[in-house]
Design an enzyme around this catalytic site. Structure first.
Site, PDB file in Angstrom:
ATOM      1  N   LYS A  31      -1.790 -10.987  -5.428  1.00 48.17           N
ATOM      2  CA  LYS A  31      -1.138 -11.401  -4.181  1.00 48.17           C
ATOM      3  C   LYS A  31      -1.799 -10.733  -2.978  1.00 48.17           C
ATOM      4  CE  LYS A  31       1.025  -7.451  -3.427  1.00 48.17           C
ATOM      5  NZ  LYS A  31       0.967  -6.604  -2.242  1.00 48.17           N
ATOM      6  N   ARG A  39       0.236  -4.638   4.915  1.00 51.21           N
ATOM      7  CA  ARG A  39      -0.938  -4.121   5.625  1.00 51.21           C
ATOM      8  C   ARG A  39      -2.141  -5.047   5.473  1.00 51.21           C
ATOM      9  NH1 ARG A  39      -0.751   1.379   2.368  1.00 51.21           N
ATOM     10  NH2 ARG A  39      -0.788  -0.254   0.791  1.00 51.21           N
TER      11      ARG A  39
HETATM   12  P1  NAD Z   1      -1.949   4.621   0.734  1.00 49.83           P
HETATM   13  O1  NAD Z   1      -2.473   3.294   1.091  1.00 49.83           O
HETATM   14  O2  NAD Z   1      -1.007   5.263   1.664  1.00 49.83           O
HETATM   15  O3  NAD Z   1      -3.251   5.490   0.437  1.00 49.83           O
HETATM   16  C1  NAD Z   1      -3.526   6.672   0.915  1.00 49.83           C
HETATM   17  C2  NAD Z   1      -3.507   7.704  -0.175  1.00 49.83           C
HETATM   18  O4  NAD Z   1      -4.770   7.782  -0.816  1.00 49.83           O
HETATM   19  C3  NAD Z   1      -3.229   9.071   0.402  1.00 49.83           C
HETATM   20  O5  NAD Z   1      -2.299   9.760  -0.382  1.00 49.83           O
HETATM   21  C4  NAD Z   1      -4.578   9.741   0.328  1.00 49.83           C
HETATM   22  O6  NAD Z   1      -4.480  11.135   0.227  1.00 49.83           O
HETATM   23  C5  NAD Z   1      -5.143   9.149  -0.925  1.00 49.83           C
HETATM   24  N1  NAD Z   1      -6.589   9.301  -1.044  1.00 49.83           N
HETATM   25  C6  NAD Z   1      -7.537   9.173  -0.104  1.00 49.83           C
HETATM   26  N2  NAD Z   1      -8.755   9.415  -0.624  1.00 49.83           N
HETATM   27  C7  NAD Z   1      -8.560   9.689  -1.937  1.00 49.83           C
HETATM   28  C8  NAD Z   1      -9.428  10.016  -3.013  1.00 49.83           C
HETATM   29  N3  NAD Z   1     -10.749  10.082  -2.851  1.00 49.83           N
HETATM   30  N4  NAD Z   1      -8.879  10.227  -4.228  1.00 49.83           N
HETATM   31  C9  NAD Z   1      -7.562  10.129  -4.413  1.00 49.83           C
HETATM   32  N5  NAD Z   1      -6.692   9.839  -3.429  1.00 49.83           N
HETATM   33  C10 NAD Z   1      -7.190   9.617  -2.205  1.00 49.83           C
HETATM   34  O7  NAD Z   1      -1.285   4.623  -0.721  1.00 49.83           O
HETATM   35  P2  NAD Z   1      -0.012   3.839  -1.229  1.00 49.83           P
HETATM   36  O8  NAD Z   1       0.562   2.985  -0.158  1.00 49.83           O
HETATM   37  O9  NAD Z   1       0.888   4.836  -1.872  1.00 49.83           O
HETATM   38  O10 NAD Z   1      -0.633   2.831  -2.274  1.00 49.83           O
HETATM   39  C11 NAD Z   1      -0.862   3.148  -3.606  1.00 49.83           C
HETATM   40  C12 NAD Z   1      -0.763   1.888  -4.441  1.00 49.83           C
HETATM   41  O11 NAD Z   1       0.546   1.348  -4.274  1.00 49.83           O
HETATM   42  C13 NAD Z   1      -1.724   0.787  -4.026  1.00 49.83           C
HETATM   43  O12 NAD Z   1      -2.245   0.162  -5.165  1.00 49.83           O
HETATM   44  C14 NAD Z   1      -0.868  -0.210  -3.271  1.00 49.83           C
HETATM   45  O13 NAD Z   1      -1.303  -1.529  -3.399  1.00 49.83           O
HETATM   46  C15 NAD Z   1       0.451  -0.038  -3.962  1.00 49.83           C
HETATM   47  N6  NAD Z   1       1.622  -0.405  -3.146  1.00 49.83           N
HETATM   48  C16 NAD Z   1       1.681  -0.093  -1.833  1.00 49.83           C
HETATM   49  C17 NAD Z   1       2.804  -0.452  -1.102  1.00 49.83           C
HETATM   50  C18 NAD Z   1       2.932  -0.131   0.345  1.00 49.83           C
HETATM   51  O14 NAD Z   1       3.751  -0.763   1.037  1.00 49.83           O
HETATM   52  N7  NAD Z   1       2.200   0.828   0.857  1.00 49.83           N
HETATM   53  C19 NAD Z   1       3.851  -1.123  -1.722  1.00 49.83           C
HETATM   54  C20 NAD Z   1       3.760  -1.413  -3.077  1.00 49.83           C
HETATM   55  C21 NAD Z   1       2.623  -1.055  -3.778  1.00 49.83           C
HETATM   56  P1  13P Z   2       0.208  -4.160   1.545  1.00 47.81           P
HETATM   57  O1  13P Z   2      -0.691  -3.213   0.816  1.00 47.81           O
HETATM   58  O2  13P Z   2      -0.420  -5.395   1.999  1.00 47.81           O
HETATM   59  O3  13P Z   2       0.989  -3.460   2.635  1.00 47.81           O
HETATM   60  O4  13P Z   2       1.303  -4.639   0.478  1.00 47.81           O
HETATM   61  C1  13P Z   2       2.244  -3.777   0.074  1.00 47.81           C
HETATM   62  C2  13P Z   2       2.921  -4.330  -1.108  1.00 47.81           C
HETATM   63  O5  13P Z   2       2.387  -4.323  -2.181  1.00 47.81           O
HETATM   64  C3  13P Z   2       4.248  -4.930  -0.888  1.00 47.81           C
HETATM   65  O6  13P Z   2       4.894  -5.193  -2.081  1.00 47.81           O
END
Ligand code: NAD
Ligand code: 13P
Ligand code: MG
Length: 618
Positions: free
Chosen positions: A462, A526
């Site tokens: 997605k 995002r």
């Molecule tokens: P994020 O996008 O906030 O990523 C930043 C993180 O990556 C920070 O903790 C940073 O310290 C770390 N980072 C940077 N460089 C790094 C390195 N070299 N090695 C390890 N870590 C490093 O992270 P997030 O939002 O927690 O996303 C993690 C997963 O969760 C992703 O796969 C994303 O798709 C998924 N997700 C995100 C959301 C959302 O809304 N943010 C929602 C659902 C799922």
């Molecule tokens: P984005 O990384 O596009 O913010 O999506 C977050 C997500 O996985 C929502 O379920």
């Protein structure tokens, strides 16, 4: 000679413990920690009094009945004989049995600590059985009060007979005259026999019997019976039982306190990791299944003149990636990855997907036996043989089972008082139950399914559609165009997932991890936001530039995933079958403009390089 508290002579045939060597305390505690089923005797173990004794008292023949009960429990009288003698003395009518049950509610009959013990065992997926030499009718309310399924009860059944006497309702009085001798619990060796039956239906390695009487101790003295016997002396202390029990307790709290708590650790501390930690920390604090402390690994960086980890431990929030969101006082941020994971029974993976492989390699030798994992990561890796899911990578590198949690979860929106849903997908139902206990809260509703591959690929793919949605919004192509892109995107997500894994189910795409996540991400994520900015800046900035300008260190997954998906499509020769994915990638690669998403079908059919818009991405 006479036993101290009965008028019946001690039987010479009392069973010896010859087939079962009394276990060391250390072995007992080890077995207790790994028990898959626990069988409880009922009278004087789960309930404060023998039900027949209390029924006898209710009927005015208490002393005679109690003497017979004690004789049987001390091993001085055959069980079937003791049962029949007591029934003969009481001769209860059905009306009297009903009146007795009404005046002795199950709640009031329970011994202290038993509810907590059974609740905690059930929370750990340990199956609880009741094996009683008493009567089923008297036990059912107790089982109901403790949420023990009725099929987990082994007990005797009354045999009723009408008498010549007419009762108050004009019908003959019905008396409980005897018992069904086919029930194993009505005779010697009944408890090990019941356990043998449990074993034939369930693949349990370790079964523990808890009880106060000699007939309970018998459970470990025959082949196929229990693996350990815990003697309970909280109501009656029988010296023979105390002497021969593997483990002697006087309070059920001793067993409850010896149930190991599951230690949880999170690998990752970005936006979603910190948002999801709100559920995890709450459940760790409030659910006895888990150790209260949760460790969170932080990719260390400098923050306002100090270390980010120190600031997080001071504020109990991540001021850089999820400012203002308190994730819980019981969470300890730790920059040392190995130290964070080494004691964990449950590992949660939540970092941007591009970092997971390296992190797994670093902790390969530091995972505790029986540790299980769950991945919250949306993304995949491409290998020469096709895509590799993150859960598969964890399973392969760390040799542990890995479930996934996917869903329509915009990290910044998650908060107590809001509505949010997620999908846990586990190959093993018992893991699904544990992860539901870990993530489900009043503000985050979890549904458990078993289609791990479908859920994970839905969450991953997605992000590519969200990039397309961002192009539509950035170019102001309207709601109709966005709906068309979402529809085609969902269709390609499902087709791709089903071609890669034949086990993927259509129903998975109706869950939060499917169309709901697609919708949420394409409206408020995002990936959509940065792609919209990319479309608006008309080739002036790359995705990398926009990511760092707009996301303050957070990572975009959609562009990387688009490249990874495209590599798979090329490898398999499937590009024409996935026109939207292919068009998104062509735009990301700078071959077309974002507005060209409107003619995604043509782009996939005959790729044309637009010279005014050349490779401005990475
Ligand atoms: P994020 O996008 O906030 O990523 C930043 C993180 O990556 C920070 O903790 C940073 O310290 C770390 N980072 C940077 N460089 C790094 C390195 N070299 N090695 C390890 N870590 C490093 O992270 P997030 O939002 O927690 O996303 C993690 C997963 O969760 C992703 O796969 C994303 O798709 C998924 N997700 C995100 C959301 C959302 O809304 N943010 C929602 C659902 C799922
Ligand atoms: P984005 O990384 O596009 O913010 O999506 C977050 C997500 O996985 C929502 O379920
Ligand atoms: Mg008993």
């Amino acid at each position: 000679y006479l036993c101290p508290h009965t008028r019946y002579p001690r039987k010479q045939t009392i069973m010896s413990a010859k087939d079962h060597t009394k276990l060391s305390r250390e072995k007992c505690e080890r077995l207790w920690r790994t028990a898959q089923a626990v069988c409880f005797d009922v009278d004087c173990t789960v309930t404060k009094e023998d039900a027949l004794d209390s029924l006898g008292r209710f009927l005015g023949v208490g002393d005679q009945v109690a003497d017979l009960t004690n004789a049987a429990m001390d091993g001085n009288l055959d069980l079937d004989e003791a049962l029949q003698k007591r029934l003969d003395i009481m001769n209860p009518t059905i009306d009297k049995l009903i009146a007795y049950a009404k005046s002795n509610p199950a709640e009031e009959r329970l011994v202290p600590g038993i509810r907590r013990l059974i609740t905690e065992l059930q929370a750990r997926n340990v199956e609880v059985f009741l094996i009683s030499g008493g009567f089923r009718e008297l036990i059912l309310p107790v089982a109901d009060a403790l949420n023990i399924p009725r099929e987990n009860i082994f007990a005797n059944r009354f045999v009723y007979m009408a008498s010549d006497k007419v009762g108050p309702n004009g019908y003959p009085e019905i008396h409980a005259k005897g018992f069904d001798a086919n029930e194993p619990t009505s005779r010697e060796g009944g408890k090990p026999e019941a356990i043998r039956r449990i074993r034939t239906l369930n693949p349990y390695n370790t079964i523990v019997m808890v009880g106060d009487g000699i007939t309970d101790l018998e459970a470990v003295e025959q082949t196929g019976g229990a693996d350990m016997f815990v003697g309970y002396g909280g109501v009656v202390e029988r010296s023979y039982v105390k002497e021969n029990a593997d483990w002697w307790i006087t309070s059920h709290d001793e067993l409850t306190d010896a149930i190991p708590k599951l230690k949880v650790a999170m690998v990752g501390s970005g936006a979603w990791a910190c948002a999801a930690m709100q559920m995890v920390s709450k459940n760790a604090r409030e659910t006895p299944l888990f150790d209260k402390r949760v460790d969170m690994w932080v990719f260390e960086e400098d923050y306002e003149g100090g270390k980010l980890t120190d600031k997080m431990n001071e504020l109990k929030e991540n001021p850089k990636y999820m400012p203002g969101v308190k994730y819980g006082d019981n969470v300890v941020a730790n920059p040392d990855l190995v130290d964070t994971v080494k004691d964990a029974d449950i590992l949660i993976f939540c970092t941007p997907h591009q970092f997971v492989h390296k992190l797994c390699m670093q902790i390969q030798l530091n995972i505790k036996d029986n540790c299980i994992a769950i991945s919250l990561i949306k993304g995949m890796r491409v290998r020469h043989d096709g895509p590799q899911l993150i859960s598969t990578m964890v399973r392969r590198i760390l040799h542990m089972e890995c479930s996934v949690l996917m869903g329509a979860n915009i990290a910044t929106e998650l908060a107590p008082g809001t509505l949010c849903e997620g999908t846990v997908a586990s190959h093993f139902p018992e893991h699904g139950t544990i992860f539901k206990s870990l993530f489900d809260t009043s503000f985050y509703n979890v549904n458990v399914i078993n289609d791990v591959e479908g859920a994970e690929l839905a969450g991953t793919l997605k992000n590519v559609v969200a990039v397309a949605a961002g192009f539509v919004d950035g170019c102001e192509l309207g709601h109709n165009a966005k709906a068309a892109v979402l529809r085609q995107g969902l269709s390609e997500m499902r087709t791709f997932a089903k071609r890669i894994f034949s086990t993927v189910r259509d129903e998975t795409f109706n869950e939060s991890c499917g169309m709901a996540d697609l919708f949420a991400t394409c409206c408020g994520g995002r990936n959509r936001m940065v792609s919209m900015a990319f479309a608006k800046c008309k080739g002036q900035k790359t995705f990398d530039q926009l990511e760092s300008e707009l996301l303050n260190g957070q990572k975009l997954q959609g562009v990387l995933t688009s490249n990874e998906v495209q590599a798979v499509l090329k490898m398999k020769g499937w590009e024409k079958d996935f026109p939207l994915f292919t068009a998104v990638n062509a735009i990301v690669q700078g071959m077309y403009e974002p507005k060209d998403i409107a003619r995604y079908r043509d782009l996939a059919a005959k790729p044309v390089v637009d010279e005014t818009f050349v490779n401005t991405t990475r």
